[in-house]
Write an enzyme that holds these catalytic residues in place. Sequence first.
Site, PDB file in Angstrom:
ATOM      1  N   HIS A 109       0.851  -0.952   0.131  1.00 29.03           N
ATOM      2  CA  HIS A 109       0.224   0.471   0.297  1.00 29.03           C
ATOM      3  C   HIS A 109       1.019   1.192   0.160  1.00 29.03           C
ATOM      4  O   HIS A 109       1.522   1.765   0.752  1.00 29.03           O
ATOM      5  CB  HIS A 109      -0.887   0.193   1.596  1.00 29.03           C
ATOM      6  CG  HIS A 109      -1.981   1.193   1.396  1.00 29.03           C
ATOM      7  ND1 HIS A 109      -2.123   2.188   0.259  1.00 29.03           N
ATOM      8  CD2 HIS A 109      -3.439   0.771   1.613  1.00 29.03           C
ATOM      9  CE1 HIS A 109      -3.126   2.690   0.841  1.00 29.03           C
ATOM     10  NE2 HIS A 109      -4.122   1.670   1.652  1.00 29.03           N
ATOM     11  N   GLY A 110       1.129   1.411  -0.997  1.00 29.71           N
ATOM     12  CA  GLY A 110       1.470   3.197  -1.110  1.00 29.71           C
ATOM     13  C   GLY A 110       0.499   4.479  -1.333  1.00 29.71           C
ATOM     14  O   GLY A 110       1.654   5.339  -1.907  1.00 29.71           O
ATOM     15  N   ALA A 111      -0.118   4.033  -1.122  1.00 30.32           N
ATOM     16  CA  ALA A 111      -1.387   5.711  -1.337  1.00 30.32           C
ATOM     17  C   ALA A 111      -1.660   6.187   0.107  1.00 30.32           C
ATOM     18  O   ALA A 111      -1.355   5.606   0.651  1.00 30.32           O
ATOM     19  CB  ALA A 111      -2.103   5.851  -2.797  1.00 30.32           C
ATOM     20  N   TYR A 132       0.514   7.125   2.933  1.00 26.56           N
ATOM     21  CA  TYR A 132       0.904   6.295   4.762  1.00 26.56           C
ATOM     22  C   TYR A 132       2.352   6.892   3.628  1.00 26.56           C
ATOM     23  O   TYR A 132       2.534   7.265   2.781  1.00 26.56           O
ATOM     24  CB  TYR A 132       0.658   4.393   3.736  1.00 26.56           C
ATOM     25  CG  TYR A 132      -0.373   4.239   4.444  1.00 26.56           C
ATOM     26  CD1 TYR A 132      -0.198   4.052   5.596  1.00 26.56           C
ATOM     27  CD2 TYR A 132      -1.672   3.864   3.902  1.00 26.56           C
ATOM     28  CE1 TYR A 132      -1.890   3.751   6.397  1.00 26.56           C
ATOM     29  CE2 TYR A 132      -3.300   4.360   4.105  1.00 26.56           C
ATOM     30  CZ  TYR A 132      -3.239   3.280   5.618  1.00 26.56           C
ATOM     31  OH  TYR A 132      -3.990   3.382   5.788  1.00 26.56           O
TER      32      TYR A 132
END
Length: 124
Positions: free
Chosen positions: A79-81, A84
Amino acid sequence: MNLNFCDRGTVYQPDGGAPVSSTNKAISERWKIMTPDGSYDRYSQPRTLAAEEIPEIVDQFRRGAINAMRAGFHGVEIHGAYGYIIDQFLKDGINDRTDEYGGSLENRCKFLMQVLTDCLPDKF
């Protein structure tokens, strides 16, 4: 399995420490977080991750991927959105680092690429 790492958008940290980020810039005071008692408070002041701390964060993603595979998952999603930690490194409006993890797009992508590379199954 979705793997993420909380960041400057958190309030409660082990031992009361400051949340970590690519920056020490606080989230705008116009944004509030709900506390356990139902009241609202401002976000904690983050601290910038030191470059020597980043490999440990990368390793935490790797260990999460290993644990997911051992638990029977066929893969993981990094999860890179949504603000975060990976997103904070990627955004030039947040990432104000002057080291190898800041500045150019290539440098801002370095943390993400390290996480992705270390989460490949051949790295386990």
